[in-house]
Design a protein around this motif. Structure first.
Motif, PDB file in Angstrom:
ATOM      1  N   ALA A 634       0.842  -1.189   0.000  1.00 46.18           N
ATOM      2  CA  ALA A 634       0.000   0.000   0.000  1.00 46.18           C
ATOM      3  C   ALA A 634       0.884   1.248   0.000  1.00 46.18           C
ATOM      4  O   ALA A 634       0.597   2.231  -0.663  1.00 46.18           O
ATOM      5  CB  ALA A 634      -0.915  -0.010   1.216  1.00 46.18           C
ATOM      6  N   ASP A 635       1.991   1.221   0.765  1.00 46.54           N
ATOM      7  CA  ASP A 635       2.875   2.377   0.869  1.00 46.54           C
ATOM      8  C   ASP A 635       4.324   1.891   0.890  1.00 46.54           C
ATOM      9  O   ASP A 635       4.864   1.571   1.945  1.00 46.54           O
ATOM     10  CB  ASP A 635       2.533   3.160   2.152  1.00 46.54           C
ATOM     11  CG  ASP A 635       3.512   4.304   2.402  1.00 46.54           C
ATOM     12  OD1 ASP A 635       4.386   4.560   1.540  1.00 46.54           O
ATOM     13  OD2 ASP A 635       3.404   4.932   3.468  1.00 46.54           O
ATOM     14  N   PRO A 636       4.966   1.815  -0.294  1.00 47.03           N
ATOM     15  CA  PRO A 636       6.331   1.277  -0.367  1.00 47.03           C
ATOM     16  C   PRO A 636       7.313   2.067   0.498  1.00 47.03           C
ATOM     17  O   PRO A 636       8.349   1.536   0.902  1.00 47.03           O
ATOM     18  CB  PRO A 636       6.685   1.400  -1.845  1.00 47.03           C
ATOM     19  CG  PRO A 636       5.386   1.516  -2.562  1.00 47.03           C
ATOM     20  CD  PRO A 636       4.443   2.201  -1.619  1.00 47.03           C
ATOM     21  N   GLY A 637       7.014   3.324   0.812  1.00 46.86           N
ATOM     22  CA  GLY A 637       7.891   4.134   1.655  1.00 46.86           C
ATOM     23  C   GLY A 637       8.104   3.526   3.034  1.00 46.86           C
ATOM     24  O   GLY A 637       9.172   3.673   3.629  1.00 46.86           O
ATOM     25  N   VAL A 638       7.091   2.823   3.542  1.00 48.19           N
ATOM     26  CA  VAL A 638       7.172   2.270   4.893  1.00 48.19           C
ATOM     27  C   VAL A 638       8.374   1.344   5.039  1.00 48.19           C
ATOM     28  O   VAL A 638       9.137   1.460   5.996  1.00 48.19           O
ATOM     29  CB  VAL A 638       5.867   1.513   5.261  1.00 48.19           C
ATOM     30  CG1 VAL A 638       6.029   0.714   6.543  1.00 48.19           C
ATOM     31  CG2 VAL A 638       4.705   2.481   5.389  1.00 48.19           C
ATOM     32  N   VAL A 639       8.605   0.435   4.097  1.00 48.16           N
ATOM     33  CA  VAL A 639       9.730  -0.503   4.250  1.00 48.16           C
ATOM     34  C   VAL A 639      11.079   0.144   4.091  1.00 48.16           C
ATOM     35  O   VAL A 639      12.021  -0.220   4.799  1.00 48.16           O
ATOM     36  CB  VAL A 639       9.720  -1.721   3.292  1.00 48.16           C
ATOM     37  CG1 VAL A 639       9.032  -2.871   3.881  1.00 48.16           C
ATOM     38  CG2 VAL A 639       9.268  -1.386   1.930  1.00 48.16           C
ATOM     39  N   SER A 640      11.185   1.098   3.172  1.00 48.47           N
ATOM     40  CA  SER A 640      12.518   1.696   3.006  1.00 48.47           C
ATOM     41  C   SER A 640      12.873   2.506   4.256  1.00 48.47           C
ATOM     42  O   SER A 640      14.015   2.484   4.703  1.00 48.47           O
ATOM     43  CB  SER A 640      12.616   2.522   1.724  1.00 48.47           C
ATOM     44  OG  SER A 640      11.514   3.365   1.609  1.00 48.47           O
ATOM     45  N   ARG A 641      11.887   3.193   4.845  1.00 46.07           N
ATOM     46  CA  ARG A 641      12.159   3.912   6.102  1.00 46.07           C
ATOM     47  C   ARG A 641      12.554   2.939   7.207  1.00 46.07           C
ATOM     48  O   ARG A 641      13.504   3.169   7.953  1.00 46.07           O
ATOM     49  CB  ARG A 641      10.919   4.717   6.535  1.00 46.07           C
ATOM     50  CG  ARG A 641      10.704   5.984   5.686  1.00 46.07           C
ATOM     51  CD  ARG A 641       9.696   6.925   6.342  1.00 46.07           C
ATOM     52  NE  ARG A 641       8.343   6.381   6.419  1.00 46.07           N
ATOM     53  CZ  ARG A 641       7.452   6.442   5.415  1.00 46.07           C
ATOM     54  NH1 ARG A 641       7.767   7.015   4.279  1.00 46.07           N
ATOM     55  NH2 ARG A 641       6.241   5.938   5.569  1.00 46.07           N
ATOM     56  N   LEU A 642      11.825   1.819   7.262  1.00 52.20           N
ATOM     57  CA  LEU A 642      12.129   0.820   8.289  1.00 52.20           C
ATOM     58  C   LEU A 642      13.525   0.249   8.123  1.00 52.20           C
ATOM     59  O   LEU A 642      14.232   0.003   9.100  1.00 52.20           O
ATOM     60  CB  LEU A 642      11.125  -0.328   8.197  1.00 52.20           C
ATOM     61  CG  LEU A 642       9.933  -0.281   9.137  1.00 52.20           C
ATOM     62  CD1 LEU A 642       8.991  -1.432   8.822  1.00 52.20           C
ATOM     63  CD2 LEU A 642      10.390  -0.371  10.583  1.00 52.20           C
ATOM     64  N   LYS A 643      13.909   0.036   6.872  1.00 51.76           N
ATOM     65  CA  LYS A 643      15.222  -0.542   6.591  1.00 51.76           C
ATOM     66  C   LYS A 643      16.318   0.403   7.098  1.00 51.76           C
ATOM     67  O   LYS A 643      17.243  -0.033   7.785  1.00 51.76           O
ATOM     68  CB  LYS A 643      15.363  -0.794   5.082  1.00 51.76           C
ATOM     69  CG  LYS A 643      16.613  -1.567   4.686  1.00 51.76           C
ATOM     70  CD  LYS A 643      16.500  -2.011   3.229  1.00 51.76           C
ATOM     71  CE  LYS A 643      17.844  -2.470   2.657  1.00 51.76           C
ATOM     72  NZ  LYS A 643      18.385  -3.673   3.290  1.00 51.76           N
ATOM     73  N   ASP A 644      16.171   1.691   6.791  1.00 50.63           N
ATOM     74  CA  ASP A 644      17.160   2.668   7.268  1.00 50.63           C
ATOM     75  C   ASP A 644      17.224   2.660   8.789  1.00 50.63           C
ATOM     76  O   ASP A 644      18.298   2.642   9.379  1.00 50.63           O
ATOM     77  CB  ASP A 644      16.788   4.082   6.800  1.00 50.63           C
ATOM     78  CG  ASP A 644      16.905   4.206   5.291  1.00 50.63           C
ATOM     79  OD1 ASP A 644      17.545   3.319   4.677  1.00 50.63           O
ATOM     80  OD2 ASP A 644      16.346   5.163   4.726  1.00 50.63           O
ATOM     81  N   GLN A 645      16.031   2.653   9.414  1.00 52.37           N
ATOM     82  CA  GLN A 645      15.972   2.697  10.870  1.00 52.37           C
ATOM     83  C   GLN A 645      16.620   1.449  11.470  1.00 52.37           C
ATOM     84  O   GLN A 645      17.412   1.522  12.407  1.00 52.37           O
ATOM     85  CB  GLN A 645      14.501   2.798  11.294  1.00 52.37           C
ATOM     86  CG  GLN A 645      14.292   2.986  12.778  1.00 52.37           C
ATOM     87  CD  GLN A 645      12.819   2.788  13.155  1.00 52.37           C
ATOM     88  OE1 GLN A 645      11.938   2.830  12.293  1.00 52.37           O
ATOM     89  NE2 GLN A 645      12.559   2.549  14.433  1.00 52.37           N
ATOM     90  N   TYR A 646      16.297   0.272  10.888  1.00 51.06           N
ATOM     91  CA  TYR A 646      16.828  -0.990  11.407  1.00 51.06           C
ATOM     92  C   TYR A 646      18.345  -0.990  11.338  1.00 51.06           C
ATOM     93  O   TYR A 646      19.038  -1.336  12.290  1.00 51.06           O
ATOM     94  CB  TYR A 646      16.268  -2.151  10.590  1.00 51.06           C
ATOM     95  CG  TYR A 646      16.475  -3.513  11.223  1.00 51.06           C
ATOM     96  CD1 TYR A 646      15.585  -3.975  12.187  1.00 51.06           C
ATOM     97  CD2 TYR A 646      17.541  -4.329  10.849  1.00 51.06           C
ATOM     98  CE1 TYR A 646      15.758  -5.222  12.765  1.00 51.06           C
ATOM     99  CE2 TYR A 646      17.724  -5.577  11.424  1.00 51.06           C
ATOM    100  CZ  TYR A 646      16.831  -6.023  12.382  1.00 51.06           C
ATOM    101  OH  TYR A 646      16.989  -7.257  12.960  1.00 51.06           O
ATOM    102  N   GLU A 647      18.862  -0.540  10.181  1.00 49.03           N
ATOM    103  CA  GLU A 647      20.310  -0.551   9.988  1.00 49.03           C
ATOM    104  C   GLU A 647      21.009   0.431  10.918  1.00 49.03           C
ATOM    105  O   GLU A 647      22.068   0.141  11.451  1.00 49.03           O
ATOM    106  CB  GLU A 647      20.652  -0.319   8.510  1.00 49.03           C
ATOM    107  CG  GLU A 647      20.456  -1.630   7.753  1.00 49.03           C
ATOM    108  CD  GLU A 647      20.297  -1.504   6.252  1.00 49.03           C
ATOM    109  OE1 GLU A 647      20.514  -0.400   5.715  1.00 49.03           O
ATOM    110  OE2 GLU A 647      19.959  -2.524   5.625  1.00 49.03           O
TER     111      GLU A 647
END
Ligand code: 7RM
Length: 651
Positions: A634-647
Motif C-alpha cells: 500500500a505504501d512502499p515508503g514504509v519498508v525503506s524507512r524501516l530498513k534505514d531505521q533498522y540498519e
C-alpha cells in the motif's frame, strides 16, 4: 526438526452466545446435523433458496481437481439479487445506502437499483458486449461499482474488478490477461481529501491493451452535472456513463446462465509472480455466498449491514454485493478512508445510519486500538448487534478490544476464515449457536470439510499443522484463468486430492481452528516450527502495543532468531526499557523459546493494499538483504524507512 508446527499460546476465555441473540438467530444447531448426515443434500437445500430458471439434474461432478456444481441448472445472479425482491414490498427498501468521502449521500432502493442495472446492462449491450465477454471494472467505492458488476451478471458478461487503488501497470496486466473488451472506470475517486485521477491511470493502461474496444466513464468529479472536464475523452472509444444510461431502457431481460458459466475473474497477487486470475462460476458461488450471508451475518428485515471491504477484493464481491443483495438486505457502502477527516469517521457512520452488523479486518481493528478507545466512546453504537472480522488472524487482545469498545460486550463476534479462492466463508462461528474463543475462527461452516495434516498430508487429530480442504465446496475456484496447469501446481500438487490453502493452523481439544498465518511465514527456532501469529499476539497483549509483526532471521545456533517490529498505541513512547519489557513479556506469556532477539519500534508496518502484513519484506530487512518486490505494498515508503531505521539501530 519436527514436521508439525508447535503451538504455544493458551487462550482460556470463552464467550457463549448471548440468550437474546440465540433466540432470534437464523442459524441453528440442526444445520450442522443436517450437513453432517448429508453434505450434498445440505448444499442442495441451500441452492433451493435461490431462484432457478431450470433446476439442476446432478448436484456435483468431482474429477479431482475440477468440480462442477448443480449440473444442468440455469439461473441468473442479477435476477436473484434484484428481480425477486422487486416483485415484493421489498422493492421500496434501501438496497444500498452510500456515503462519499466528502460527505455526499445517496440511498438506492431495490426498485431503483433494478432499473439502473437494467440501463447499464443495455448500455453494455449497445457497446457490443456479449455473453462470455470480459469486462474490466476499475472504480472507486461508489454505487456504480455494484451496478456495473450486476449489469455484467445480467447479460452474462464476466467481470474482472480491479481495485481502484492499483496502478496503471496492474490494471494493464489484468486487462491483458483476461483480454477484456470493455473497461468501466470513473474520472476520479476520493481518498483522504484528494481526487485520485482514475481515468488518467486507465488511459495509461489501455494504451497497451489492444483488446479494449470501449470505455465507460462514471462522473465522480466535483464539478457536478455538466462539468465533464476532469477526464480526457477519446472520441469513439470513451463514453460518459450518465449519457449512455440516460438514453438506455431500464428493462433488460436477464440472460439464463448455466450454473457453471463464469460469473467473474478476480486477480490475486500472491506473494510473488504474475497475478492469478481466480475463476468463479454462477450457481455454486451464489449458493455459498447467499447461505453464508444468511447464517453467519444473521440478516433480518431492517438490518443495516456494513462490510467495510472495497469491492476490488473478494470480500467486497461476496459480502458487499452478491451475498447481501441475494438476501434482500440493506448494505452501507462508504467511499473513503477510516481516518478522514477524523479518526472516528466509521463510528459516525455507524451512528448516522444505524448500522446493525459490522464486518471489518483485524488491521482496521488494530488501527482503532492504536487511536484510542475515546473515539468510539463518543458515539452511539447501540444499534450494533453483531460484529465480524476477516483477512488475517485476529490477536486475542484485538478481539477483546473489539468486543468491549465496539460491541460493548453485547455483540457476538464472528471471525471468518476464507480466501479469494474459496469464494465464501469456510470457517466461522454461527452466531447464536457456537461459543467463541478470542483468536479462533472456531469451526467449519456446515457442509465444509476442513482437515489438519502434517507436511506429508497425514491427518492429525489436533495440535499444529497445515489446513487443507478435503472435499469440494460450491464456491470453490474452478481454475486459474487461462492457466489450468498453474491451478494444479498451486493448490493440488502438494497433497494430490486435497486443496492446500497455504495456511498453518492449530486444532484444539474442542475441534476449534486457530489460523497461525501463511506457512511461508512459519519460523524455525531451535528445531521448533512456530507460527508468527502467537508471538505477535503475545506482544499485542502488552498494554503499550497496538500491532506487531515477527520474522525469523538466520542465526548460527538457533537456526532462526526472532525480530519483532512493533507499533505502539497513542501516548506510549519507544525506549530501551520498553524493548526489554516486551521481550520479557513474550517469554513470560509463551516461553523463553519465543523471546524476540530484536525489537524495533515503528510507526507503520508494511501492508498489502488489502491490509495484510507483508512479513517477507521485514525478513529482508532483518537479514540485511536488498528489499524484494515491493509493488504490492500500500505504501512502499514504509519498508525503506524501516530498513534505514533498522540498519542505524543495529549499527
Ligand atoms: C477473505 C480474504 C486469504 C488469506 C488466508 C489467510 C488470511 C483470511 C482469516 C485469515 C486468519 C481469518 N481473502 N485470512 N481470513 N487468517 N483468520 N479469519 O482475506 O484471498 O485476500 O486472503 O487471508 O491467510 O489464506 S484473501
Amino acid at each position: 526438526m519436527t514436521d508439525q508446527i508447535d503451538t504455544l499460546l493458551q487462550e482460556t476465555r470463552r464467550f457463549p452466545p448471548p440468550d437474546g441473540f440465540a433466540r432470534q438467530a437464523n442459524a441453528t444447531e440442526a444445520l450442522y446435523q443436517a450437513a453432517g448426515k448429508d453434505r450434498l443434500g445440505f448444499w442442495e437445500e441451500q441452492a433451493r433458496a435461490l431462484e432457478w430458471i431450470t433446476p439442476w439434474t446432478q448436484v456435483l461432478e468431482w474429477k479431482i481437481p475440477h468440480a462442477r456444481w448443480f449440473l444442468g441448472g440455469r439461473l441468473n445472479v442479477a435476477a436473484n439479487c434484484l428481480d425477486r425482491h422487486v416483485r415484493t414490498p421489498r422493492r421500496n427498501q434501501a438496497a444500498i445506502i452510500w456515503e462519499g468521502e466528502p460527505g455526499d449521500r445517496r440511498t438506492i432502493t431495490y426498485w431503483e437499483l433494478h432499473r439502473e442495472v437494467g440501463r447499464a446492462a443495455n448500455a453494455l449491450k449497445q457497446l457490443g458486449v456479449k455473453k462470455g465477454d470480459r469486462v474490466a471494472i476499475y472504480l472507486p467505492m461508489i454505487p456504480e461499482a455494484a451496478i456495473a458488476m450486476l449489469a455484467c451478471a445480467r447479460i452474462g458478461a464476466v467481470h474482472s474488478v480491479v481495485f481502484g487503488g492499483f496502478s496503471s501497470e496492474s490494471l494493464r496486466d489484468r486487462i491483458n490477461d483476461a483480454q477484456a473488451v470493455c473497461l468501466i472506470t470513473a474520472d476520479g475517486g476520493y481518498r483522504r481529501g484528494a481526487m485520485l485521477p482514475l481515468k488518467r491511470f486507465a488511459d495509461e493502461a489501455i494504451a497497451q491493451c489492444p483488446s479494449i474496444r470501449h470505455v465507460l466513464v462514471v462522473q465522480r468529479s466535483p464539478g457536478g452535472a455538466g462539468d465533464e472536464s476532469f477526464a480526457n475523452m477519446t472520441e469513439g472509444r470513451d463514453h460518459w456513463w450518465h449519457r449512455l444510461l440516460d438514453l438506455a431502457s431500464p428493462h433488460c431481460p436477464a440472460e439464463p446462465m448455466d450454473a457453471e458459466d463464469l460469473l467473474f475473474i478476480l486477480y490475486t497477487s500472491g506473494t510473488t509472480g504474475k497475478p492469478k486470475g481466480i475463476v468463479h462460476t454462477t450457481g455454486g458461488y451464489l449458493t455459498q455466498v447467499a447461505s453464508t450471508t444468511r447464517y453467519v451475518f444473521d440478516l433480518k428485515e431492517g438490518d443495516v449491514f456494513w462490510c467495510t471491504a472495497d469491492v476490488g477484493w473478494v470480500t467486497g464481491h461476496s459480502y458487499v454485493v452478491y451475498g447481501p443483495l441475494a438476501n434482500g438486505a440493506t448494505v452501507l457502502m462508504y467511499e473513503g478512508a477510516p481516518d478522514w477527516p477524523e479518526r472516528d469517521r466509521f463510528w459516525k457512520l455507524v451512528a448516522r445510519y444505524g448500522v446493525t452488523i459490522f464486518y471489518t479486518a483485524p488491521t482496521a481493528i488494530r488501527a482503532f486500538m492504536k487511536w484510542g478507545e475515546e473515539l468510539p466512546a463518543k458515539h452511539d453504537l447501540s444499534t450494533l448487534r453483531l460484529l465480524g472480522t476477516v483477512g488475517e488472524p485476529i490477536n486475542p487482545e484485538a478481539w477483546m478490544w473489539y468486543h468491549r469498545n465496539i460491541g460493548r460486550e453485547r455483540c457476538p463476534i464472528v471471525d471468518t476464515w476464507w480466501q479469494t479462492e474459496t469464494g465464501g466463508i469456510m470457517i466461522t462461528a454461527l452466531p447464536g449457536v457456537v461459543t467463541t474463543k478470542p483468536g479462533s475462527a472456531t469451526i467449519p461452516f456446515p457442509g465444509i470439510s476442513a482437515q489438519l495434516v502434517d507436511q506429508k498430508g497425514v491427518p492429525l487429530p489436533k495440535g499444529g499443522g497445515l489446513l487443507v480442504l478435503s472435499e469440494p465446496w460450491p464456491g470453490m475456484l474452478r481454475t486459474i484463468y487461462g492457466d489450468d496447469q498453474r491451478y494444479h501446481d498451486t493448490y493440488w500438487s502438494r497433497f494430490g486430492d486435497k486443496y492446500f490453502a497455504g495456511d498453518g493452523a492449530k486444532l484444539d481439544e474442542d475441534g476449534y481452528w486457530w489460523i497461525l498465518g501463511r506457512v511461508d511465514d512459519v519460523l524455525n527456532v531451535a528445531g521448533h516450527r512456530i507460527g508468527t501469529m502467537e508471538i505477535e499476539s503475545a506482544l499485542v497483549d502488552h498494554p503499550a502495543v497496538a500491532e506487531a509483526a515477527v520474522v525469523g532471521k538466520t542465526h548460527e545456533l538457533k537456526g532462526q532468531a526472532l525480530a519483532a517490529f512493533v507499533t505502539l498505541k497513542e501516548g506510549h513512547q519507544p525506549s530501551a526499557s520498553l524493548k526489554d519489557e516486551l521481550k520479557e513479556h513474550v517469554a513470560r506469556k509463551i516461553g523463553a523459546i519465543a523471546r524476540p532477539d530484536d525489537v524495533l519500534f515503528s510507526a507503520d508496518l508494511p501492508k498489502t493494499r488489502s491490509g495484510k502484513i507483508m512479513r517477507r519484506l521485514l525478513k529482508d530487512i532483518a537479514e540485511g538483504r536488498a528489499l524484494g518486490d515491493t509493488t504490492t505494498l500500500a505504501d512502499p515508503g514504509v519498508v525503506s524507512r524501516l530498513k534505514d531505521q533498522y540498519e542505524s539501530e543495529e549499527g
